[in-house]
Motif scaffolding. Structure first.
Motif, mmCIF file in Angstrom:
data_model
loop_
_atom_site.group_PDB
_atom_site.id
_atom_site.type_symbol
_atom_site.label_atom_id
_atom_site.label_comp_id
_atom_site.label_asym_id
_atom_site.label_seq_id
_atom_site.Cartn_x
_atom_site.Cartn_y
_atom_site.Cartn_z
ATOM 1 N N ALA A 20 -72.192 3.246 -45.636
ATOM 2 C CA ALA A 20 -72.432 4.165 -46.737
ATOM 3 C C ALA A 20 -73.120 3.447 -47.968
ATOM 4 O O ALA A 20 -74.024 4.137 -48.721
ATOM 5 C CB ALA A 20 -71.465 4.962 -47.014
ATOM 6 N N TYR A 21 -72.607 2.283 -48.147
ATOM 7 C CA TYR A 21 -72.829 1.503 -49.334
ATOM 8 C C TYR A 21 -73.982 0.661 -48.775
ATOM 9 O O TYR A 21 -74.731 -0.101 -49.601
ATOM 10 C CB TYR A 21 -71.756 0.685 -49.952
ATOM 11 N N ALA A 22 -73.972 0.020 -47.472
ATOM 12 C CA ALA A 22 -74.964 -0.961 -47.182
ATOM 13 C C ALA A 22 -75.778 -0.448 -45.726
ATOM 14 O O ALA A 22 -75.445 -1.304 -44.888
ATOM 15 C CB ALA A 22 -74.351 -2.339 -47.261
ATOM 16 N N PHE B 170 -65.818 -1.592 -46.587
ATOM 17 C CA PHE B 170 -65.343 -1.542 -47.817
ATOM 18 C C PHE B 170 -66.488 -1.150 -48.913
ATOM 19 O O PHE B 170 -67.841 -1.047 -48.479
ATOM 20 C CB PHE B 170 -65.253 -2.780 -48.437
ATOM 21 N N THR B 171 -66.121 -0.326 -50.041
ATOM 22 C CA THR B 171 -67.189 0.028 -51.058
ATOM 23 C C THR B 171 -67.870 -1.336 -51.767
ATOM 24 O O THR B 171 -67.377 -2.462 -51.819
ATOM 25 C CB THR B 171 -66.574 0.991 -52.103
ATOM 26 N N THR C 123 -78.743 -1.586 -50.397
ATOM 27 C CA THR C 123 -78.253 -2.689 -49.716
ATOM 28 C C THR C 123 -78.854 -3.675 -50.308
ATOM 29 O O THR C 123 -78.013 -4.768 -50.558
ATOM 30 C CB THR C 123 -78.609 -2.744 -48.284
ATOM 31 N N THR C 124 -80.035 -4.060 -50.548
ATOM 32 C CA THR C 124 -80.748 -5.246 -51.106
ATOM 33 C C THR C 124 -80.124 -5.283 -52.682
ATOM 34 O O THR C 124 -80.117 -6.473 -53.068
ATOM 35 C CB THR C 124 -82.257 -5.150 -51.256
ATOM 36 N N TYR D 163 -84.145 -0.763 -42.663
ATOM 37 C CA TYR D 163 -83.089 0.347 -42.233
ATOM 38 C C TYR D 163 -82.209 0.614 -43.635
ATOM 39 O O TYR D 163 -81.251 1.456 -43.771
ATOM 40 C CB TYR D 163 -82.004 -0.346 -41.548
ATOM 41 N N ASP D 164 -82.718 0.227 -44.790
ATOM 42 C CA ASP D 164 -82.102 0.342 -46.161
ATOM 43 C C ASP D 164 -82.486 1.782 -46.639
ATOM 44 O O ASP D 164 -83.346 2.648 -46.168
ATOM 45 C CB ASP D 164 -82.497 -0.735 -47.298
#
Ligand code: MN
Ligand code: MN
Length: 319
Positions: free
Chosen positions: A248-250, A261-262, A296-297, A290-291
């Motif tokens: 969800a974050y990456a 993890f967040t 993610t970056t 896929y971001d």
């Protein structure tokens, strides 16, 4: 620049065209390593990915969004470029499709960095690159302790019958005597498995594993305490696979696992390891295709920034 100094662009027949496209945090491009403390180094190799490839664009994606970063780390109370000398060393010339010559290039190009006493901050690339990094680091520093954040243990015997893959680097590193498993630790493992005994196998290799659910059960403070106890004052290689973080974050990664993890928890855990004696870092498996909206970056750029901040803090505290 004088017109006669303009050079031809690099040929993609010898240097992949996804190499050397910009500088991390718009830092200076460095060529002379003398007197430097750290160097950002891209290793855009993704041939050893088992599912979605694309992390060859990781270094470039991280550098692009790293224009968002500022030099002051307000939490660690340090300005990275006031304390340290460093910059972007560009990318190691990988050989797309061919892991062995890529491993040779990684070794040949990382060696002068380590020999100059410069700490590499590597941007991957899939996790197979870490074996070649560890070979070079071990030659310089001897056997090191590994702190490995990942949703996968990456200790398979082989993948598709091949010994070198992004699912095998840490078994190879132990076999080759590059890391001391008894002072090394893997954190964040989760998800469904082919081998029900995977954690037992890690223990048989001598590694300590704290799976993601145990981190939640014990709490972050206890997790950090156990990592510190495990590695002590040893020289540490910190290998960070972005799939440690929840998709969800990456989401921009090749083999995502839910229940992670967040981004806040991740950055805090890294900062809480600031007292360890790190000699090299990498952040791997970032796959921009896929971001979503560069989240993610951007996180990976922040992770690299925390790594540099830890080095800066250590230098500041020595004064
Ligand atoms: Mn990995
Ligand atoms: Mn992974």
């Amino acid at each position: 620049m004088n017109n006669k100094d303009i050079k031809q662009p690099a040929s993609a027949l010898s240097s992949p065209r996804f190499c050397n496209m910009g500088n991390f945090m718009r830092m200076e491009r460095i060529e002379n390593l003398e007197g430097l403390d750290f160097a950002i180094v891209g290793i855009p190799f993704d041939t050893a990915s088992s599912f979605r490839s694309g992390s060859r664009f990781g270094p470039n994606g991280i550098r692009n969004i790293s224009v968002m970063m500022k030099p002051n780390n307000a939490i660690l109370e340090v300005n990275i470029l006031e304390e340290l000398k460093g910059g972007d060393y560009g990318d190691i010339n990988v050989v797309p499709g061919y892991i062995k010559p890529t491993y040779e290039n990684i070794k040949n190009e990382l060696q002068p960095i380590l020999d100059a006493g410069v700490t590499p901050i590597v941007l991957g690339g899939d996790h197979s690159i870490t074996l070649a990094e560890l070979r070079t680091v071990a030659e310089k520093h001897g056997k090191v302790s590994l702190v490995h954040f990942d949703s996968h243990a990456d200790i398979n015997e082989e993948v598709f019958g091949e010994p070198y893959n992004h699912g095998t680097p840490f078994r190879r590193a132990i076999e080759e005597g590059l890391i001391d498993p008894h002072t090394s630790i893997q954190v964040g493992m989760r998800g469904s498995l082919y081998d029900a005994d995977e954690f037992k196998k890690a223990a048989e290799l001598g590694l300590k594993v704290i799976p993601a659910h145990k981190v939640r059960e014990m709490g972050f403070e206890e997790t950090i305490k156990q990592i510190k106890e495990r590695v002590g004052d040893n020289k540490v290689f910190f290998s960070f696979d972005i799939d440690f973080v929840d998709p969800a974050y990456a989401p921009g990664t090749g083999t995502p696992e839910v229940g992670g993890f967040t981004s806040y928890e991740t950055l805090k855990m890294i900062r809480d390891l600031k007292d360890l004696n790190f000699v090299a870092f990498d952040v791997v498996e970032v796959s921009p295709s896929y971001d979503s909206n560069e989240i993610t970056t951007l996180l990976a750029a922040n992770i690299a920034f925390e790594f540099i901040s830890i080095l800066a803090l250590r230098k500041k505290n020595k004064k």
